[in-house]
Design a protein around this motif. Sequence first.
Motif, PDB file in Angstrom:
ATOM      1  N   ASP A  60       0.864  -1.174   0.000  1.00 52.28           N
ATOM      2  CA  ASP A  60       0.000   0.000   0.000  1.00 52.28           C
ATOM      3  C   ASP A  60       0.902   1.225   0.000  1.00 52.28           C
ATOM      4  O   ASP A  60       1.636   1.474   0.955  1.00 52.28           O
ATOM      5  N   GLU A  61       0.872   2.007  -1.091  1.00 55.24           N
ATOM      6  CA  GLU A  61       1.800   3.118  -1.241  1.00 55.24           C
ATOM      7  C   GLU A  61       1.462   4.299  -0.343  1.00 55.24           C
ATOM      8  O   GLU A  61       2.272   5.189  -0.152  1.00 55.24           O
ATOM      9  N   GLY A  62       0.272   4.341   0.200  1.00 51.60           N
ATOM     10  CA  GLY A  62      -0.054   5.330   1.215  1.00 51.60           C
ATOM     11  C   GLY A  62      -0.298   6.737   0.711  1.00 51.60           C
ATOM     12  O   GLY A  62      -0.514   7.646   1.500  1.00 51.60           O
ATOM     13  N   GLY A  63      -0.262   6.973  -0.581  1.00 49.56           N
ATOM     14  CA  GLY A  63      -0.582   8.289  -1.114  1.00 49.56           C
ATOM     15  C   GLY A  63       0.413   9.373  -0.749  1.00 49.56           C
ATOM     16  O   GLY A  63       0.040  10.530  -0.546  1.00 49.56           O
ATOM     17  N   GLN A  64       1.688   9.051  -0.633  1.00 49.81           N
ATOM     18  CA  GLN A  64       2.705  10.043  -0.295  1.00 49.81           C
ATOM     19  C   GLN A  64       2.866  11.044  -1.430  1.00 49.81           C
ATOM     20  O   GLN A  64       2.965  10.678  -2.594  1.00 49.81           O
ATOM     21  N   THR A  65       2.914  12.322  -1.096  1.00 47.89           N
ATOM     22  CA  THR A  65       3.080  13.360  -2.106  1.00 47.89           C
ATOM     23  C   THR A  65       4.555  13.515  -2.463  1.00 47.89           C
ATOM     24  O   THR A  65       5.444  13.036  -1.749  1.00 47.89           O
ATOM     25  N   ILE A  66       4.816  14.221  -3.577  1.00 50.43           N
ATOM     26  CA  ILE A  66       6.198  14.437  -4.014  1.00 50.43           C
ATOM     27  C   ILE A  66       6.998  15.235  -2.984  1.00 50.43           C
ATOM     28  O   ILE A  66       8.113  14.843  -2.626  1.00 50.43           O
ATOM     29  N   PRO A  67       6.480  16.365  -2.456  1.00 45.70           N
ATOM     30  CA  PRO A  67       7.242  17.088  -1.427  1.00 45.70           C
ATOM     31  C   PRO A  67       7.530  16.228  -0.200  1.00 45.70           C
ATOM     32  O   PRO A  67       8.616  16.321   0.388  1.00 45.70           O
ATOM     33  N   GLU A  68       6.577  15.387   0.186  1.00 47.23           N
ATOM     34  CA  GLU A  68       6.796  14.507   1.335  1.00 47.23           C
ATOM     35  C   GLU A  68       7.898  13.495   1.049  1.00 47.23           C
ATOM     36  O   GLU A  68       8.727  13.199   1.921  1.00 47.23           O
ATOM     37  N   ALA A  69       7.914  12.967  -0.174  1.00 47.97           N
ATOM     38  CA  ALA A  69       8.952  12.005  -0.539  1.00 47.97           C
ATOM     39  C   ALA A  69      10.329  12.658  -0.549  1.00 47.97           C
ATOM     40  O   ALA A  69      11.314  12.080  -0.070  1.00 47.97           O
ATOM     41  N   ILE A  70      10.412  13.884  -1.085  1.00 49.13           N
ATOM     42  CA  ILE A  70      11.689  14.608  -1.116  1.00 49.13           C
ATOM     43  C   ILE A  70      12.164  14.911   0.299  1.00 49.13           C
ATOM     44  O   ILE A  70      13.346  14.759   0.629  1.00 49.13           O
ATOM     45  N   ARG A  71      11.232  15.321   1.158  1.00 53.05           N
ATOM     46  CA  ARG A  71      11.586  15.641   2.543  1.00 53.05           C
ATOM     47  C   ARG A  71      12.086  14.397   3.275  1.00 53.05           C
ATOM     48  O   ARG A  71      13.088  14.444   4.003  1.00 53.05           O
ATOM     49  N   GLU A  72      11.406  13.279   3.066  1.00 51.60           N
ATOM     50  CA  GLU A  72      11.825  12.044   3.723  1.00 51.60           C
ATOM     51  C   GLU A  72      13.210  11.612   3.250  1.00 51.60           C
ATOM     52  O   GLU A  72      14.070  11.224   4.050  1.00 51.60           O
TER      53      GLU A  72
END
Length: 241
Positions: free
Chosen positions: A196-208
């Motif tokens: 389940d990919e969880g609907g992570q946004t692009i800014p959230e992925a970059i921040r992580e």
Amino acid sequence: VTSKWKTPAIVMVAGCLICMIGFGVRSTFGLFLTPMTGAIGWDRETYALAIAIQNLLWGFMMPVAGILADRYGYVLVIMGGAVVYALGILGMAVTESTTVLYLTAGVLTGAGVSFTAFTLIATAMARVVGPEKRSLVFGIGAAATSFGQVLFSPITQGFIDGYGWESGLYFLLFSTLIILPLALLLPFSPSVQGEDEGGQTIPEAIREASQHRGYILLTTGFFVCGFHVAFIGVHFPAYVT
């Protein structure tokens, strides 16, 4: 949804062939430094700058390729990248303008490499298997990528020696176009099997990613590796007799 006939084995074979072609073609550009500059009258720095632009675009466009693949699927992104890649090589074969060289050997091929790169293809392959097999998939894909370098360099040099550097570029161009039908064998859907990919946004992925120590160290390591490998790959062939 992945078509039933697109079994993991078919996806793996197609993905490995794309990795082999994409990186194999990219690894040969140093072979053209001496014949192209000698025939057209450029200096070494002109050609080297074009390949430097290519490497920078390769890196800068990788996140863009990943974002587009997640949004529109891997097939369309890889096919588009193959077309851009081929156009860049075609431009190299026909131009005598340094500006056009920077746009073709630099910008277009750099973007094409990033859109057909191992990281993108390996991710597509990994998405048709479970998490327990992904390390194996990445290993096989990496081996295919390295084999492409071993395979394409001597063949391309043979074309250059036997038929001229233009023929060598046309060989690379037609090789790149083989990616188009191979891409159709990859899954269209960007969804991940068993997750389940969880609907992570692009800014959230970059921040992580920017806060992950392992990611920072890995990126730094690849930067160092890419810098000296690209430098050797472009300039060393001119000194081999």
